[in-house]
Design an enzyme around this catalytic site. Structure first.
Site, mmCIF file in Angstrom:
data_model
loop_
_atom_site.group_PDB
_atom_site.id
_atom_site.type_symbol
_atom_site.label_atom_id
_atom_site.label_comp_id
_atom_site.label_asym_id
_atom_site.label_seq_id
_atom_site.Cartn_x
_atom_site.Cartn_y
_atom_site.Cartn_z
ATOM 1 N N ARG A 167 -60.100 57.122 107.855
ATOM 2 C CA ARG A 167 -61.019 57.243 106.723
ATOM 3 C C ARG A 167 -60.752 56.107 105.749
ATOM 4 O O ARG A 167 -59.584 55.794 105.454
ATOM 5 C CB ARG A 167 -60.819 58.576 105.991
ATOM 6 C CG ARG A 167 -61.376 59.784 106.711
ATOM 7 C CD ARG A 167 -62.908 59.753 106.800
ATOM 8 N NE ARG A 167 -63.469 60.902 107.476
ATOM 9 C CZ ARG A 167 -63.831 60.942 108.767
ATOM 10 N NH1 ARG A 167 -63.683 59.883 109.539
ATOM 11 N NH2 ARG A 167 -64.369 62.038 109.274
ATOM 12 N N GLU B 154 -68.671 53.937 102.634
ATOM 13 C CA GLU B 154 -69.535 53.355 103.652
ATOM 14 C C GLU B 154 -70.914 54.024 103.639
ATOM 15 O O GLU B 154 -71.001 55.210 103.309
ATOM 16 C CB GLU B 154 -68.881 53.483 105.042
ATOM 17 C CG GLU B 154 -68.557 54.900 105.452
ATOM 18 C CD GLU B 154 -67.661 54.968 106.701
ATOM 19 O OE1 GLU B 154 -66.751 54.139 106.864
ATOM 20 O OE2 GLU B 154 -67.914 55.876 107.512
ATOM 21 N N HIS C 138 -67.916 51.953 111.706
ATOM 22 C CA HIS C 138 -67.561 53.355 112.016
ATOM 23 C C HIS C 138 -68.116 53.783 113.385
ATOM 24 O O HIS C 138 -68.943 54.689 113.479
ATOM 25 C CB HIS C 138 -68.076 54.284 110.902
ATOM 26 C CG HIS C 138 -67.344 55.602 110.868
ATOM 27 N ND1 HIS C 138 -67.171 56.337 109.726
ATOM 28 C CD2 HIS C 138 -66.748 56.327 111.848
ATOM 29 C CE1 HIS C 138 -66.513 57.456 109.995
ATOM 30 N NE2 HIS C 138 -66.239 57.463 111.294
HETATM 31 C C1 DGY Z 1 -65.405 62.223 112.808
HETATM 32 O O1 DGY Z 1 -65.790 62.944 113.732
HETATM 33 O O2 DGY Z 1 -64.847 62.673 111.818
HETATM 34 C C2 DGY Z 1 -65.676 60.771 112.958
HETATM 35 O O3 DGY Z 1 -65.263 60.027 111.894
HETATM 36 C C3 DGY Z 1 -67.168 60.564 113.204
HETATM 37 O O4 DGY Z 1 -67.339 59.525 114.081
#
Ligand code: DGY
Length: 320
Positions: A239, A268, A286
């Site tokens: 994150r 983002e 991402h």
């Molecule tokens: C999640 O599943 O938390 C991922 O960051 C999404 O791709």
């Protein structure tokens, strides 16, 4: 029997939407419009369940305004910091996520970021694409070997362990910091550090694999970045909130860090503008879980949770 009414907040892969159409009386988001708090409250009226994604913010105010008939919110994500679990629990609404299914794909992207940063993939791409490659040069675009180096992993859960497995194949030694020391069969020889401060000075490479949220906010900041040895590489596929952008950018500019490989960003898609111009930054939008198999798997896992709930069973990935 009437099929449950389901709100689906984002456009999902075809195979997932086909199963949704088959099993639910669903409101889909064909145009993939962004839904703010007011949209969520409005669209949720008359629904029995919601299939949401990490892009929607389920705040206490939104949750408070949800209709009584809505009993489950299934998230198409493993992370759940966009869902206020306490507020959902207070309303008695079940929340689920999608663990396991994206572990391997996300660990692949951690290695992609690690290699992309270590081997200067962005600068190399630009040399070619801007048609500046006149001849191979023996003393330019030199990166770092992975072999023989230490990879520090912060957060040794499923994705951290999968990243460690891959990195061992590249000849790296693994150190890690985690709330708990792993049992030997999971640690596979990785060296445990009880504190982040103790881990950082040993790491040539550092991979962040902790969940987001208040506890990990700006875990990597000016002070902790300074504990990394000069020339280290930072990778973040977890994150963006784990990193203080201004401090990371300063460390990349000063050369204290050799490079960074980033798949996630605070705020983002509106990422800190300085990243666009840093040559020693390998950036991805991402895409950790973005493979056909994984995104289908995430959708099916979310639907398995919804199916269990509507069959009167406990949803297997219930968080509340
Ligand atoms: C999640 O599943 O938390 C991922 O960051 C999404 O791709």
């Amino acid at each position: 029997m009437a099929r449950p009414r389901l709100l689906v907040t984002r456009k999902l892969p075809d195979a997932v939407e086909a199963r949704i159409r088959r099993d639910f009386d669903a409101v889909l988001n064909e145009d993939d419009r962004a839904h703010g708090p007011e949209d969520l409250v409005r669209l949720a009226q008359g629904m029995d369940g919601v299939l949401t994604c990490g892009t929607e913010r389920w705040t206490p105010a939104v949750i408070e305004a949800l209709p009584d008939r809505l009993r489950i919110v299934a998230s198409f994500s493993v992370g759940y910091e966009h869902l206020d679990l306490a507020a959902f629990a207070k309303r008695g609404i079940i929340v689920t996520n999608t663990p396991d299914v994206l572990t391997e794909a996300t660990a692949d992207v951690a290695m992609l970021c690690l290699l992309g940063a270590a081997r200067r993939a962005w600068e190399s791409q630009m040399l070619l694409r801007e048609r500046r490659w006149d001849r191979p040069k023996m003393a330019e675009l030199l990166g770092l070997d992975l072999r023989g180096r230490v990879l520090g992993i912060v957060g040794m859960g499923r994705i951290g362990q999968a990243t460690a497995r891959r990195a061992r194949g590249f000849g790296m030694t693994i150190h890690y910091h985690n709330r708990r020391k792993l049992p030997d069969e999971k640690a596979q020889g990785a060296v445990y550090h009880e504190t982040l401060d103790s881990l950082l000075p040993s790491c040539h490479f550092l991979s962040l694999n902790s969940p987001g949220g208040a506890e990990t906010h700006h875990l990597m900041n000016a002070r902790t970045l300074a504990l990394l040895p000069p020339g280290a590489v930072l990778v973040n596929t977890a994150r963006g909130t784990l990193v203080d952008d201004a401090a990371l950018i300063a460390a990349l500019r000063s050369g204290h860090l050799f490079a960074a490989g980033l798949d996630v960003f605070a705020g983002e898609p509106a990422i800190h503008a300085a990243y666009y111009d840093l040559p020693n930054c390998f950036l991805l939008p991402h895409i950790g879980s973005a493979t056909v198999e994984t995104r289908d798997g995430m959708g099916f896992r979310a639907l398995d949770n919804l199916d269990a709930h509507f069959a009167g069973l406990r949803a297997p990935d219930a968080l509340t």
